[in-house]
Design a protein around this motif. Structure first.
Motif, PDB file in Angstrom:
ATOM      1  N   GLN A 220       1.711   7.150   5.907  1.00  0.00           N
ATOM      2  CA  GLN A 220       1.541   7.225   7.345  1.00  0.00           C
ATOM      3  C   GLN A 220       0.125   6.823   7.733  1.00  0.00           C
ATOM      4  O   GLN A 220      -0.819   6.985   6.963  1.00  0.00           O
ATOM      5  N   PHE A 221       0.008   6.278   8.930  1.00  0.00           N
ATOM      6  CA  PHE A 221      -1.271   5.854   9.470  1.00  0.00           C
ATOM      7  C   PHE A 221      -1.520   6.588  10.780  1.00  0.00           C
ATOM      8  O   PHE A 221      -0.596   6.829  11.552  1.00  0.00           O
ATOM      9  N   GLY A 222      -2.783   6.940  11.021  1.00  0.00           N
ATOM     10  CA  GLY A 222      -3.116   7.634  12.250  1.00  0.00           C
ATOM     11  C   GLY A 222      -2.919   9.131  12.126  1.00  0.00           C
ATOM     12  O   GLY A 222      -2.502   9.655  11.085  1.00  0.00           O
ATOM     13  N   THR A 223      -3.200   9.840  13.223  1.00  0.00           N
ATOM     14  CA  THR A 223      -3.056  11.291  13.246  1.00  0.00           C
ATOM     15  C   THR A 223      -2.465  11.733  14.580  1.00  0.00           C
ATOM     16  O   THR A 223      -2.452  10.979  15.565  1.00  0.00           O
ATOM     17  N   GLY A 224      -2.001  12.967  14.583  1.00  0.00           N
ATOM     18  CA  GLY A 224      -1.484  13.564  15.815  1.00  0.00           C
ATOM     19  C   GLY A 224      -0.343  12.767  16.415  1.00  0.00           C
ATOM     20  O   GLY A 224       0.602  12.375  15.737  1.00  0.00           O
ATOM     21  N   LYS A 225      -0.445  12.500  17.720  1.00  0.00           N
ATOM     22  CA  LYS A 225       0.616  11.769  18.416  1.00  0.00           C
ATOM     23  C   LYS A 225       0.629  10.282  18.061  1.00  0.00           C
ATOM     24  O   LYS A 225       1.577   9.575  18.402  1.00  0.00           O
ATOM     25  N   ASN A 226      -0.413   9.829  17.391  1.00  0.00           N
ATOM     26  CA  ASN A 226      -0.515   8.399  17.052  1.00  0.00           C
ATOM     27  C   ASN A 226      -0.072   8.082  15.629  1.00  0.00           C
ATOM     28  O   ASN A 226      -0.340   6.997  15.121  1.00  0.00           O
ATOM     29  N   VAL A 227       0.597   9.039  14.984  1.00  0.00           N
ATOM     30  CA  VAL A 227       1.036   8.820  13.612  1.00  0.00           C
ATOM     31  C   VAL A 227       2.133   7.755  13.556  1.00  0.00           C
ATOM     32  O   VAL A 227       3.084   7.781  14.329  1.00  0.00           O
ATOM     33  N   VAL A 228       1.951   6.796  12.641  1.00  0.00           N
ATOM     34  CA  VAL A 228       2.971   5.791  12.350  1.00  0.00           C
ATOM     35  C   VAL A 228       3.412   6.000  10.914  1.00  0.00           C
ATOM     36  O   VAL A 228       2.594   5.924   9.990  1.00  0.00           O
ATOM     37  N   ARG A 229       4.682   6.266  10.708  1.00  0.00           N
ATOM     38  CA  ARG A 229       5.223   6.471   9.361  1.00  0.00           C
ATOM     39  C   ARG A 229       5.788   5.152   8.861  1.00  0.00           C
ATOM     40  O   ARG A 229       6.927   4.814   9.127  1.00  0.00           O
ATOM     41  N   ALA A 230       4.951   4.425   8.126  1.00  0.00           N
ATOM     42  CA  ALA A 230       5.316   3.080   7.690  1.00  0.00           C
ATOM     43  C   ALA A 230       6.319   3.088   6.547  1.00  0.00           C
ATOM     44  O   ALA A 230       7.166   2.199   6.451  1.00  0.00           O
ATOM     45  N   VAL A 231       6.224   4.081   5.659  1.00  0.00           N
ATOM     46  CA  VAL A 231       7.161   4.243   4.541  1.00  0.00           C
ATOM     47  C   VAL A 231       7.559   5.708   4.480  1.00  0.00           C
ATOM     48  O   VAL A 231       6.703   6.593   4.560  1.00  0.00           O
ATOM     49  N   LYS A 232       8.874   5.951   4.340  1.00  0.00           N
ATOM     50  CA  LYS A 232       9.380   7.319   4.416  1.00  0.00           C
ATOM     51  C   LYS A 232      10.254   7.647   3.204  1.00  0.00           C
ATOM     52  O   LYS A 232      11.335   7.075   3.036  1.00  0.00           O
ATOM     53  N   ASN A 233       9.760   8.505   2.347  1.00  0.00           N
ATOM     54  CA  ASN A 233      10.554   9.067   1.246  1.00  0.00           C
ATOM     55  C   ASN A 233      11.285   8.000   0.427  1.00  0.00           C
ATOM     56  O   ASN A 233      12.488   8.094   0.189  1.00  0.00           O
ATOM     57  N   VAL A 234      10.557   6.999  -0.024  1.00  0.00           N
ATOM     58  CA  VAL A 234      11.146   5.912  -0.795  1.00  0.00           C
ATOM     59  C   VAL A 234      11.106   6.245  -2.281  1.00  0.00           C
ATOM     60  O   VAL A 234      10.045   6.545  -2.830  1.00  0.00           O
ATOM     61  N   SER A 235      12.261   6.183  -2.917  1.00  0.00           N
ATOM     62  CA  SER A 235      12.371   6.361  -4.369  1.00  0.00           C
ATOM     63  C   SER A 235      13.141   5.171  -4.933  1.00  0.00           C
ATOM     64  O   SER A 235      14.315   4.977  -4.604  1.00  0.00           O
ATOM     65  N   ILE A 236      12.466   4.356  -5.735  1.00  0.00           N
ATOM     66  CA  ILE A 236      13.096   3.188  -6.337  1.00  0.00           C
ATOM     67  C   ILE A 236      12.591   3.005  -7.761  1.00  0.00           C
ATOM     68  O   ILE A 236      11.557   3.543  -8.140  1.00  0.00           O
ATOM     69  N   ALA A 237      13.356   2.243  -8.540  1.00  0.00           N
ATOM     70  CA  ALA A 237      12.950   1.885  -9.902  1.00  0.00           C
ATOM     71  C   ALA A 237      12.853   0.374  -9.994  1.00  0.00           C
ATOM     72  O   ALA A 237      13.741  -0.348  -9.528  1.00  0.00           O
ATOM     73  N   ILE A 238      11.761  -0.121 -10.572  1.00  0.00           N
ATOM     74  CA  ILE A 238      11.551  -1.554 -10.777  1.00  0.00           C
ATOM     75  C   ILE A 238      11.840  -1.864 -12.242  1.00  0.00           C
ATOM     76  O   ILE A 238      11.068  -1.482 -13.126  1.00  0.00           O
ATOM     77  N   PRO A 239      12.969  -2.527 -12.554  1.00  0.00           N
ATOM     78  CA  PRO A 239      13.318  -2.793 -13.950  1.00  0.00           C
ATOM     79  C   PRO A 239      12.318  -3.726 -14.623  1.00  0.00           C
ATOM     80  O   PRO A 239      11.805  -4.661 -14.008  1.00  0.00           O
ATOM     81  N   ALA A 240      12.020  -3.464 -15.872  1.00  0.00           N
ATOM     82  CA  ALA A 240      11.133  -4.326 -16.648  1.00  0.00           C
ATOM     83  C   ALA A 240      11.826  -5.644 -16.947  1.00  0.00           C
ATOM     84  O   ALA A 240      13.036  -5.700 -17.175  1.00  0.00           O
ATOM     85  N   GLY A 241      11.055  -6.725 -16.940  1.00  0.00           N
ATOM     86  CA  GLY A 241      11.594  -8.025 -17.302  1.00  0.00           C
ATOM     87  C   GLY A 241      12.583  -8.597 -16.325  1.00  0.00           C
ATOM     88  O   GLY A 241      13.470  -9.365 -16.713  1.00  0.00           O
TER      89      GLY A 241
END
Length: 227
Positions: free
Chosen positions: A13-34
């Motif tokens: 999140q960026f900013g504080t209070g009423k100006n908070v922007v939640r750019a990424v929310k609770n992301v869970s991913i796996a990046i496979p090797a190769g």
């Protein structure tokens, strides 16, 4: 398939209070090797913010990123994150950011100096090998203005792989290229994945890239969504 990276409940999140922007929310991913993993989504979806966190250019507000199953990248110091980017990974931006007065070879060799690779003979060997791998073995002495957009992007890829990273992060690497040239650049990525056992994570909104990717994650409003 083992994961080279695992994101667990990432929030940014960026900013504080009423100006908070939640750019990424609770992301869970796996990046496979190769493999080639694509983060897709419209402008403002959070894909670049997520890529920046995975590559340690930015830190999440909360959550963890495991590298190679054991190292939490979010717990590293600034110096340790710098070392991770120099030794274990590489980042390719939409703008190739080449040194215009330097040849293709000099651009790659200079990148190796920054990465801390010692010995002129070793740097020459790696620079020449990397340019050959991306199909520019006969274009090493050319400066960027003498090369096409696709060839310039391939110099950027050669510079990224020269220090032998395990994972490459690419932010819209084909956005400024025509479709034919973009597919040529993507073929370079796929050949490197097969031949060098690299893992590639890239952002894009180009639908043509979806068929080439091994794994695709779609983001909308900062969250992973099912397509």
């Amino acid at each position: 398939m083992a994961a080279i990276l695992e994101a667990k409940d990432l929030c940014r999140q960026f900013g504080t209070g009423k100006n908070v922007v939640r750019a990424v929310k609770n992301v869970s991913i796996a990046i496979p090797a190769g493999q080639l993993t694509v983060l897709r989504g419209p402008s403002g979806s959070g894909k670049t913010t997520l890529l920046n966190m995975l590559s340690t250019l930015d830190l999440p507000t909360s959550g963890a990123i495991l590298y190679d199953g054991k190292t939490d990248l979010t717990a590293l110091s600034l110096r340790q994150r710098d070392a991770f980017r120099r030794r274990e990974s590489a980042i390719i931006f939409q703008a190739v950011a080449l040194m215009g007065e330097m040849t293709a070879y000099e651009n790659v060799e200079f990148g190796l100096r920054i990465a801390g690779v010692r010995g002129g003979r070793e740097r020459r060997k790696r620079a020449e090998e990397s340019l050959t791998l991306v199909g520019l073995g006969k274009r090493m002495s050319h400066i960027p203005s003498e090369l096409s957009g696709g060839e310039q992007q391939r110099i950027a890829i050669a510079r990224a792989i020269a220090h032998r990273p395990k994972v490459i992060f690419a932010d819209e690497p084909t956005a400024e290229l025509d479709s034919g040239t973009a597919l040529q650049v993507m073929k370079v990525f796929k050949d490197l994945i097969r031949g060098e056992n690299l893992s590639v994570v890239m952002t894009t909104h180009d639908p043509n890239m979806m068929e080439i990717a091994d794994t695709v994650y779609t983001l909308r409003d900062g969250e992973i969504v099912e397509e």
